[in-house]
Design an enzyme around this catalytic site. Structure first.
Site, short mmCIF file in Angstrom:
data_model
loop_
_atom_site.label_atom_id
_atom_site.label_comp_id
_atom_site.label_asym_id
_atom_site.label_seq_id
_atom_site.Cartn_x
_atom_site.Cartn_y
_atom_site.Cartn_z
CB CYS A 189 35.62 -10.26 102.24
SG CYS A 189 35.62 -11.62 103.43
CG HIS B 174 31.29 -11.30 102.47
ND1 HIS B 174 32.41 -11.35 101.67
CD2 HIS B 174 30.61 -10.20 102.08
CE1 HIS B 174 32.40 -10.33 100.83
NE2 HIS B 174 31.32 -9.61 101.06
CG HIS C 64 31.50 -6.30 99.65
ND1 HIS C 64 31.09 -7.51 99.16
CD2 HIS C 64 30.64 -5.39 99.11
CE1 HIS C 64 30.03 -7.35 98.38
NE2 HIS C 64 29.75 -6.05 98.33
#
Length: 156
Positions: A53, A104, A116
């Site tokens: 990410c 994340h 993402h």
């Protein structure tokens, strides 16, 4: 009476100008994201061979000559906090997906969506309102200057 009308007209112009910039389409940003949608997830990855990410964020922001720290936890410590209702394209959004704090991150692209690199889907676009992300949302940061933001949303 003229002053009141001029004041109202001026306020309307200012309001419409700020509304336009808040909802401007992120043409260049979305174009760069679209080029890598579907790229597989790779832990520690920072290239089109595979992204994690934060590596995905670094790759996209490099296209705009913007430097950020390497990990999502350290990326969440830079820039300025932004309320969810004030997000604009290019803001970073952060989530707690493993119960240990920020784990994340993604790039807000507008219309309640963020790009993402998901460990299950690779580079993808999701909605902040999806129950998984809504329940794990932690914060957002504005790391892009006004000048860089204008480059991200331009059509040139």
């Amino acid at each position: 009476m003229k002053k009141v009308i001029l004041s109202m007209l001026g306020a309307a112009i200012v309001f419409s100008a700020s509304a336009t910039s808040s909802f401007a389409s992120s043409v260049k940003l979305e174009s760069e994201v679209d080029k890598v949608v579907g790229t597989p997830y790779q832990w520690g990855g920072t290239s089109v061979a595979g992204f994690d990410c934060s590596g995905f964020i670094l790759y996209i922001f490099d296209k705009f000559n913007l430097d950020l720290p390497r990990t999502s936890k350290t990326q969440a410590q830079v820039g300025t906090p932004v309320d969810r209702e004030n997000l604009r394209a290019g803001d970073l959004v952060f989530f707690n997906t493993d119960g240990t704090g920020i784990s994340h991150a993604g790039i807000y692209i507008g219309n309640n969506e963020f790009a993402h690199s998901s460990s299950s889907k690779g580079v993808t676009i999701s909605k902040l309102s999806d129950s998984y992300y809504k329940n794990r949302y932690v914060t957002a940061r504005r790391v892009v200057s006004q000048q860089s933001y204008l480059k991200m949303i331009s059509e040139i």
